[in-house]
Motif scaffolding. Structure first.
Motif, short mmCIF file in Angstrom:
data_model
loop_
_atom_site.label_atom_id
_atom_site.label_comp_id
_atom_site.label_asym_id
_atom_site.label_seq_id
_atom_site.Cartn_x
_atom_site.Cartn_y
_atom_site.Cartn_z
N PRO A 220 0.71 -1.25 0.04
CA PRO A 220 -0.07 -0.05 0.05
C PRO A 220 0.88 1.26 0.05
CG PRO A 220 -0.72 -1.49 1.65
CD PRO A 220 0.38 -2.11 1.15
N THR A 221 0.45 2.15 -0.84
CA THR A 221 1.42 3.09 -1.04
C THR A 221 0.89 4.63 -1.22
OG1 THR A 221 3.04 1.84 -2.37
CG2 THR A 221 3.08 4.06 -2.77
N THR A 222 1.38 5.82 -0.79
CA THR A 222 0.91 7.09 -0.97
C THR A 222 2.12 7.93 -1.52
OG1 THR A 222 -0.74 7.03 0.82
CG2 THR A 222 0.17 9.12 0.15
N TYR A 223 1.71 8.47 -2.65
CA TYR A 223 2.67 9.60 -3.16
C TYR A 223 2.24 10.89 -3.05
CZ TYR A 223 5.41 11.77 -6.75
OH TYR A 223 6.12 12.45 -7.31
N VAL A 224 2.93 11.67 -2.24
CA VAL A 224 2.74 13.06 -2.00
C VAL A 224 3.77 14.10 -3.02
CG1 VAL A 224 2.26 14.75 -0.46
CG2 VAL A 224 2.10 12.24 0.27
N TRP A 225 2.91 14.94 -3.87
CA TRP A 225 3.79 15.88 -4.63
C TRP A 225 3.16 17.38 -4.53
CZ3 TRP A 225 1.67 17.67 -9.55
CH2 TRP A 225 2.53 18.29 -10.27
N GLY A 226 3.95 18.15 -4.69
CA GLY A 226 3.69 19.42 -4.30
C GLY A 226 3.68 20.17 -5.93
N ASP A 227 2.53 20.65 -6.59
CA ASP A 227 2.51 20.97 -7.80
C ASP A 227 3.28 22.47 -8.38
OD1 ASP A 227 0.98 23.19 -6.76
OD2 ASP A 227 -0.84 22.53 -7.93
N ALA A 228 4.12 22.82 -7.28
CA ALA A 228 4.92 23.98 -7.46
C ALA A 228 6.36 23.35 -7.48
CB ALA A 228 4.66 25.11 -6.69
N ASP A 229 6.49 22.07 -7.30
CA ASP A 229 7.84 21.60 -7.38
C ASP A 229 8.73 21.76 -8.60
OD1 ASP A 229 10.27 19.87 -7.35
OD2 ASP A 229 9.10 18.21 -5.81
N ILE A 230 9.83 22.46 -8.55
CA ILE A 230 10.68 23.09 -9.75
C ILE A 230 11.61 21.71 -10.16
CG2 ILE A 230 10.69 25.21 -9.26
CD1 ILE A 230 13.48 25.07 -8.20
N ALA A 231 11.60 20.67 -9.50
CA ALA A 231 12.43 19.48 -9.78
C ALA A 231 11.83 18.43 -10.30
CB ALA A 231 13.11 19.05 -8.51
N ILE A 232 10.33 18.22 -10.09
CA ILE A 232 9.68 16.92 -10.57
C ILE A 232 8.58 17.66 -11.24
CG2 ILE A 232 8.43 14.86 -9.74
CD1 ILE A 232 11.22 14.74 -9.39
N GLY A 233 8.26 17.15 -12.42
CA GLY A 233 7.28 17.70 -13.26
C GLY A 233 6.02 17.08 -13.06
N ASP A 234 4.91 17.53 -13.67
CA ASP A 234 3.55 16.70 -13.77
C ASP A 234 3.33 15.54 -14.42
OD1 ASP A 234 0.37 17.64 -13.41
OD2 ASP A 234 0.79 16.65 -15.41
N ALA A 235 4.39 15.27 -15.21
CA ALA A 235 4.42 13.92 -16.13
C ALA A 235 4.75 12.79 -15.15
CB ALA A 235 5.00 13.90 -17.39
#
Length: 321
Positions: A220-235
């Motif tokens: 079971p996994t949760t992935y948390v991402w900030g949409d203003a992250d300059i290092a990791i894009g939306d894709a």
């Protein structure tokens, strides 16, 4: 009776670890990224402790003074994941919830994919599964990851970064770190001697390592991402769902940048607690589980907030695949 640990060893190397919270609590391993140390979790861990969990946060390979090898191949993912297994063994822990940020997330993904028998649940922050990351390279991720190529140059990156940390008081703030972390990065990374080893993680990333070949995750996994992250894009973020063959939650923090443990500790703690609670409800407590108290209400609030966007996120991932 559970014994606290402040250090553990693997082979010739000794690692420092922060072991906190209820000694008999269900364990959560917290893995830092670059340029961070175990202290990056100091605003996240108290909420986990309040809910009955024990946390173990190591200073990983290259960061702990007693674990700074000089060869590139000593920093491949298989070695980094084996370090965490050694931590679990030293603490007498069969399985743990694993949380990682940045490079620590990559180690956490590797553990969950290759050593699922030791991982109860996974919460990854900022950085997605390496398979999703690689697949997103031609979709714009390569332009966000240019610095990884620059770090392949021997010696020069640590000299330039070390100089910047020593001479620019606002170095941490320019990276986007909030206080008090911004003012501490020069002392905790540069002056501490951790830069060469920390950069070793990048320099080893192109070396072949069968122990960390990208494969789907089955816990079971949760992935948390900030949409203003300059290092990791939306894709990269939205392709991650294709690499999890278990219950999966994708949480987007609107306006959040890369430094989630430091800048958004409440959201991070809530996501961890929600994942752990969901994992326990699906599998039930093991024979040695002590069982935490009920999760913080913030966990339920965050889960409700993310549910509204999860369907759209998964649809978008399918459209871009």
């Amino acid at each position: 009776m559970t014994t606290r640990i402040t250090r553990f060893s693997r082979g010739p190397y000794t690692f420092d670890v922060t072991d906190a919270g209820p000694a008999d609590g269900e364990p959560i391993v917290l893995l830092h990224g670059f340029p961070q140390r175990a202290s990056c979790w100091e605003f996240v861990a108290p909420s986990l402790h309040d809910n009955g969990f024990r946390t173990l946060a190591p200073d990983q390979r290259g960061y702990s003074p007693g674990a700074r090898p000089t060869r590139r191949r000593d920093y491949v993912q298989g070695e980094l994941a084996s370090d965490v297994l050694a931590l679990l063994d030293a603490a007498g822990i069969e399985r743990a919830h694993v949380v990682g940020h940045d490079w620590g997330a990559i180690v956490a993904w590797t553990l969950a994919a290759h050593h699922s028998d030791r991982v109860k649940t996974l919460t990854a922050l900022s950085v997605p599964h390496s398979g999703a990351f690689l697949r997103a390279m031609p979709r714009g991720q390569v332009f966000r990851s240019w610095y990884m190529a620059a770090f392949q140059v021997p010696v020069l990156p640590e000299k330039l970064l070390g100089w910047a940390m020593r001479t620019q008081p606002d170095f941490g703030e320019r990276m986007g770190l909030p206080q008090p972390f911004a003012s501490r990065v020069a002392a905790e990374i540069g002056a501490y001697g951790a830069l060469p080893g920390a950069l070793g993680w990048y320099r080893a990333m192109l070396l072949p390592d069968k122990r960390s070949t990208p494969r789907p995750v089955g816990v079971p996994t949760t992935y948390v991402w900030g949409d203003a992250d300059i290092a990791i894009g939306d894709a990269s973020a939205r392709l991650c769902s294709g690499w999890v063959e278990a219950n999966y939650e994708f949480i987007v923090l609107p306006g959040a940048d890369h430094w989630l443990p430091e800048a958004h500790p409440g959201d991070v703690a809530a996501a961890i607690l929600a994942r752990v609670a969901d994992g326990r409800s699906r599998s039930g407590p093991g024979p040695t589980d002590s069982g935490p108290t009920d999760p913080d209400p913030a966990a339920s609030a965050l889960a409700d907030r993310s549910a509204a966007i999860r369907s759209a996120d998964e649809t978008s991932a399918q459209d871009t695949a």
